[in-house]
Write an enzyme that holds these catalytic residues in place. Structure first.
Site, mmCIF file in Angstrom:
data_model
loop_
_atom_site.group_PDB
_atom_site.id
_atom_site.type_symbol
_atom_site.label_atom_id
_atom_site.label_comp_id
_atom_site.label_asym_id
_atom_site.label_seq_id
_atom_site.Cartn_x
_atom_site.Cartn_y
_atom_site.Cartn_z
ATOM 1 N N ARG A 57 0.920 -1.225 0.079
ATOM 2 C CA ARG A 57 -0.189 -0.010 -0.057
ATOM 3 C C ARG A 57 1.151 1.183 -0.151
ATOM 4 N NH1 ARG A 57 -3.111 -2.835 4.515
ATOM 5 N NH2 ARG A 57 -4.492 -4.345 3.517
ATOM 6 N N ARG A 91 -10.872 2.771 6.017
ATOM 7 C CA ARG A 91 -9.305 2.552 5.847
ATOM 8 C C ARG A 91 -8.846 3.093 4.440
ATOM 9 N NH1 ARG A 91 -6.306 -2.907 7.209
ATOM 10 N NH2 ARG A 91 -7.228 -3.718 5.451
ATOM 11 N N ARG A 98 -13.167 -9.692 1.734
ATOM 12 C CA ARG A 98 -12.749 -9.738 3.122
ATOM 13 C C ARG A 98 -13.780 -9.928 4.000
ATOM 14 N NH1 ARG A 98 -6.815 -7.021 4.008
ATOM 15 N NH2 ARG A 98 -5.947 -7.778 2.244
HETATM 16 N N1 ATP Z 1 -11.303 0.570 18.333
HETATM 17 C C1 ATP Z 1 -11.367 1.078 17.021
HETATM 18 N N2 ATP Z 1 -12.259 1.969 16.719
HETATM 19 C C2 ATP Z 1 -12.673 2.570 15.521
HETATM 20 N N3 ATP Z 1 -11.763 2.391 14.664
HETATM 21 C C3 ATP Z 1 -10.630 1.581 14.880
HETATM 22 C C4 ATP Z 1 -10.402 0.728 15.999
HETATM 23 N N4 ATP Z 1 -9.295 -0.010 15.838
HETATM 24 C C5 ATP Z 1 -8.731 0.256 14.623
HETATM 25 N N5 ATP Z 1 -9.734 1.162 14.081
HETATM 26 C C6 ATP Z 1 -9.358 1.625 12.233
HETATM 27 O O1 ATP Z 1 -10.051 0.516 11.466
HETATM 28 C C7 ATP Z 1 -9.045 0.308 10.405
HETATM 29 C C8 ATP Z 1 -8.559 -1.059 10.274
HETATM 30 O O2 ATP Z 1 -7.716 -1.373 11.109
HETATM 31 P P1 ATP Z 1 -6.337 -2.215 11.047
HETATM 32 O O3 ATP Z 1 -5.807 -1.685 9.911
HETATM 33 O O4 ATP Z 1 -5.469 -2.075 12.357
HETATM 34 O O5 ATP Z 1 -6.912 -3.627 10.791
HETATM 35 P P2 ATP Z 1 -6.496 -4.969 10.781
HETATM 36 O O6 ATP Z 1 -7.203 -5.984 11.669
HETATM 37 O O7 ATP Z 1 -5.089 -5.051 11.075
HETATM 38 O O8 ATP Z 1 -6.609 -5.305 9.245
HETATM 39 P P3 ATP Z 1 -6.200 -6.217 8.256
HETATM 40 O O9 ATP Z 1 -6.092 -7.794 8.742
HETATM 41 O O10 ATP Z 1 -6.634 -6.167 7.101
HETATM 42 O O11 ATP Z 1 -4.391 -5.888 8.133
HETATM 43 C C9 ATP Z 1 -8.005 1.466 10.428
HETATM 44 O O12 ATP Z 1 -8.484 2.571 9.866
HETATM 45 C C10 ATP Z 1 -8.097 1.837 11.982
HETATM 46 O O13 ATP Z 1 -7.723 3.086 12.323
HETATM 47 N N1 LIG Z 2 -1.171 -16.654 8.251
HETATM 48 C C1 LIG Z 2 -0.670 -15.407 8.135
HETATM 49 N N2 LIG Z 2 -1.572 -14.555 7.795
HETATM 50 C C2 LIG Z 2 -1.302 -13.043 7.756
HETATM 51 C C3 LIG Z 2 0.400 -12.927 7.918
HETATM 52 N N3 LIG Z 2 0.610 -11.577 7.843
HETATM 53 C C4 LIG Z 2 -0.690 -10.926 7.762
HETATM 54 N N4 LIG Z 2 -1.560 -11.891 7.759
HETATM 55 C C5 LIG Z 2 -3.124 -11.608 7.729
HETATM 56 O O1 LIG Z 2 -3.408 -11.461 6.483
HETATM 57 C C6 LIG Z 2 -4.523 -10.781 6.229
HETATM 58 C C7 LIG Z 2 -4.700 -9.527 5.475
HETATM 59 O O2 LIG Z 2 -3.472 -8.762 5.788
HETATM 60 P P1 LIG Z 2 -3.544 -7.106 4.957
HETATM 61 O O3 LIG Z 2 -2.097 -6.767 5.392
HETATM 62 O O4 LIG Z 2 -3.371 -7.347 3.362
HETATM 63 O O5 LIG Z 2 -4.602 -6.508 5.280
HETATM 64 C C8 LIG Z 2 -4.851 -10.149 7.765
HETATM 65 O O6 LIG Z 2 -5.859 -11.103 8.281
HETATM 66 C C9 LIG Z 2 -3.712 -10.542 8.486
HETATM 67 O O7 LIG Z 2 -3.662 -10.725 9.939
HETATM 68 C C10 LIG Z 2 1.199 -14.053 8.238
HETATM 69 O O8 LIG Z 2 2.415 -14.009 8.327
HETATM 70 N N5 LIG Z 2 0.638 -15.235 7.991
#
Ligand code: ATP
Ligand SMILES: Nc1nc2c(ncn2[C@@H]2O[C@H](COP(=O)(O)O)[C@@H](O)[C@H]2O)c(=O)[nH]1
Length: 252
Positions: free
Chosen positions: A79, A172, A183
């Site tokens: 990204r 996001r 997703r």
């Molecule tokens: N408690 C919350 N309340 C409102 N918004 C939130 C909260 N926690 C996270 N967010 C927002 O939700 C969006 C998604 O969060 P984040 O990218 O951390 O999710 P993720 O679970 O890591 O996603 P992915 O699995 O796709 O990587 C972001 O824009 C973040 O700022």
């Molecule tokens: N099994 C694994 N899942 C992973 C790893 N790193 C990230 N993730 C999961 O992929 C999705 C999508 O991530 P995104 O960055 O494309 O939004 C998310 O649920 C992550 O937790 C890994 O090493 N192994």
């Protein structure tokens, strides 16, 4: 570990003997803390895309020197704000497949159409810095890490509702509408995994972010002392049904 996992469709894995090391990675006990057997090496955050795993991980890591982020490998395109080696190690499908064959990964999986994997080296590098390794991985990865024998605490992060999840993913602004739909469709099965006996130690609803960070720190502190989950925090049917109801009614 790599040898036991199924290979995602379309990925051609080279046998380890022709790929370099000659030995696929065999398990995680050598990654476990030698300080005290009860102390976990890793905190594994699992949950549907957009629930806030990355945000929570960032807050944990920013707020002290107890935790370090485990940088995964992925074949997904970066990204605009993402840096190689910081958010992910971005790689090609061919290179990823080669490295599966070399036994480089503790776990790997195809998630939402791309490959993701946790390398043994990434885990080791955090542990060598004296920190607890924070993994942000999907459900398949969580199952594999459980099986690997790595001493870890597994926390399933759930959204307050599927509507909130959809809003967070859309807010996001990193995925297309089609990718968000994919997703969200996958989220239902992921949330249902909280019913899998013995997979997760804690269920944490990420509603108010500060409150969720506080609770996650409390979970980690308890684990660092070698204490079992507090009663009521382990996923239990009575808790799970609330979320299952949301899955059934909230987003269909
Ligand atoms: N408690 C919350 N309340 C409102 N918004 C939130 C909260 N926690 C996270 N967010 C927002 O939700 C969006 C998604 O969060 P984040 O990218 O951390 O999710 P993720 O679970 O890591 O996603 P992915 O699995 O796709 O990587 C972001 O824009 C973040 O700022
Ligand atoms: N099994 C694994 N899942 C992973 C790893 N790193 C990230 N993730 C999961 O992929 C999705 C999508 O991530 P995104 O960055 O494309 O939004 C998310 O649920 C992550 O937790 C890994 O090493 N192994």
């Amino acid at each position: 570990m790599g040898a036991e996992q199924s290979v995602p469709a379309g990925v051609e894995v080279q046998p380890a003997s022709t790929a370099g090391t000659g030995q696929p990675y065999g398990g995680a006990p050598d990654l476990n803390s030698e300080k005290a057997t009860a102390v976990p090496s890793a905190l594994v955050l699992v949950g549907p895309s957009g629930v806030g795993k990355g945000t929570l991980a960032k807050r944990l890591i920013q707020d002290g020197d107890q935790f370090g982020f485990c940088v995964s490998h992925t074949t997904r395109a970066p990204r605009p704000n993402e840096q190689h080696g910081v958010h992910y190690f971005f790689t090609t499908k061919e290179q990823f497949a080669k490295e599966i064959g070399e036994g480089k990964f503790l776990e790997y999986a195809e998630v939402h159409g791309n490959l993701y994997g946790t390398s043994v080296g990434a885990v080791r590098s955090v542990l060598d810095s004296g920190r607890v390794c924070v993994l942000d991985i999907d459900v398949q990865g969580a199952r594999a890490v459980r099986k690997s024998g790595l001493k870890a605490i597994f926390v399933f992060i759930a959204p307050p509702s599927l509507e909130d999840l959809a809003n967070r993913l859309a807010g996001r602004g990193t995925e297309t509408v089609e990718q968000i739909t994919r997703r969200l469709n996958n989220a239902k099965a992921e949330i249902e995994s909280i019913n899998e006996k013995g997979l997760y130690d804690y269920l944490l609803i990420n509603d108010d972010l500060d409150e969720a960070v506080k609770r996650l720190k409390a979970i980690a502190e308890r684990a660092a002392k070698g204490l079992d989950p507090e009663p009521g925090m382990v996923p239990e049917r009575v808790v799970l049904e609330d979320v299952s109801i949301q899955v059934a009614n909230g987003y269909s």
